[in-house]
Design an enzyme around this catalytic site. Structure first.
Site, PDB file in Angstrom:
ATOM      1  N   LYS A   1      -0.124  -7.253  -5.386  1.00  0.00           N
ATOM      2  CA  LYS A   1       0.591  -8.052  -6.382  1.00  0.00           C
ATOM      3  C   LYS A   1       0.798  -9.494  -5.908  1.00  0.00           C
ATOM      4  O   LYS A   1       0.617 -10.446  -6.666  1.00  0.00           O
ATOM      5  CB  LYS A   1       1.936  -7.363  -6.645  1.00  0.00           C
ATOM      6  CG  LYS A   1       2.796  -7.972  -7.708  1.00  0.00           C
ATOM      7  CD  LYS A   1       3.851  -6.977  -8.187  1.00  0.00           C
ATOM      8  CE  LYS A   1       4.750  -6.514  -7.052  1.00  0.00           C
ATOM      9  NZ  LYS A   1       5.964  -7.364  -6.924  1.00  0.00           N
TER      10      LYS A   1
ATOM     11  N   ARG B   1       9.347   5.100   0.137  1.00  0.00           N
ATOM     12  CA  ARG B   1       9.395   3.816  -0.581  1.00  0.00           C
ATOM     13  C   ARG B   1       8.603   3.883  -1.884  1.00  0.00           C
ATOM     14  O   ARG B   1       9.046   3.385  -2.929  1.00  0.00           O
ATOM     15  CB  ARG B   1       8.814   2.704   0.293  1.00  0.00           C
ATOM     16  CG  ARG B   1       9.758   2.145   1.332  1.00  0.00           C
ATOM     17  CD  ARG B   1       9.034   1.185   2.256  1.00  0.00           C
ATOM     18  NE  ARG B   1       8.531   0.003   1.575  1.00  0.00           N
ATOM     19  CZ  ARG B   1       7.565  -0.771   2.052  1.00  0.00           C
ATOM     20  NH1 ARG B   1       6.975  -0.476   3.196  1.00  0.00           N
ATOM     21  NH2 ARG B   1       7.172  -1.826   1.377  1.00  0.00           N
TER      22      ARG B   1
END
Length: 219
Positions: free
Chosen positions: A13, A171
């Site tokens: 990203k 996570r």
């Protein structure tokens, strides 16, 4: 072009965000950066955020939204922006939409960089960082020429202690739990566009550019 960028840790990203910034001449607005800057500058919102952090609490959404509102008032956002790191959940997405409606700046697109779980695990558990220059390698996908030695400066490559399967798996599960409702929310609003974040960086960015071009043409 007003963009919310969605993607798991290790999705690429950040890389795509930089490429979008360069091509479309719009800023990336990272809520983490906004918080750090406001705290350092001791702005009224920064002082409120610091008080929450010093108390071991999450910074309330209304403070973060206030910082975003202040940032959007700056001239470099007139052509648009990339919002990264916010929203992280459904309540934040709804509050953001309300604020942007008030500013008459509705989002154009929610762009998801989609990567399979197994590939994310490989990218994150294989990460090696140079202790000297900060260059990043990956023992699976981008190994150094010499084991544990940086190609760029010859420094020692280190594997972060928290880059292990259990920690990273947790996570990613937290991300998925938080993000799936967001994906559905933006899908229902007709704003969600998804790009497969696997393969060459340039090919992924070409797919991103096509989506942004189509979105701009419809605006």
């Amino acid at each position: 072009m007003r963009i919310v960028l969605l993607g798991a840790p290790g999705s690429g990203k950040g890389t795509q965000s930089k490429l979008i910034m360069e091509r479309y001449k719009i800023p990336q607005i990272s809520t983490g950066d906004l918080l750090r800057a406001a705290v350092a500058a001791e702005t009224p919102l920064g002082q409120q955020a610091k008080a929450a952090m010093d108390a071991g609490q999450l910074v309330p959404d209304d403070i973060v939204l206030g910082m975003i509102r202040e940032r959007l008032a700056m001239p470099d956002t007139e052509r648009g922006y990339i919002l990264d790191g916010f929203p992280r959940n459904l309540n934040q997405a709804q509050s953001l939409d309300d604020m942007l409606a008030d500013l008459n700046q509705p989002l154009d697109v929610a762009l998801l960089i989609d990567v399979d779980f197994e590939i994310l695990m490989q990218r994150l558990t294989g990460r090696l960082t140079c202790a000297s220059c900060g260059a990043v390698f990956n023992k699976f996908t981008h190994p150094p020429r010499q084991e544990n030695v940086c190609d760029l400066c010859g420094g020692e490559l280190q594997h972060r202690a928290d880059d292990n399967e259990e920690t990273i798996g947790n996570r990613l599960k937290v991300y998925e739990t938080q993000t799936q409702p967001l994906v559905e929310y933006y899908q229902d609003k007709g704003l969600l566009k998804s790009v497969k974040g696997e393969g060459e960086i340039e090919d992924i960015f070409n797919a991103v550019s096509r989506i942004l071009q189509e979105t701009g043409d419809k605006a």
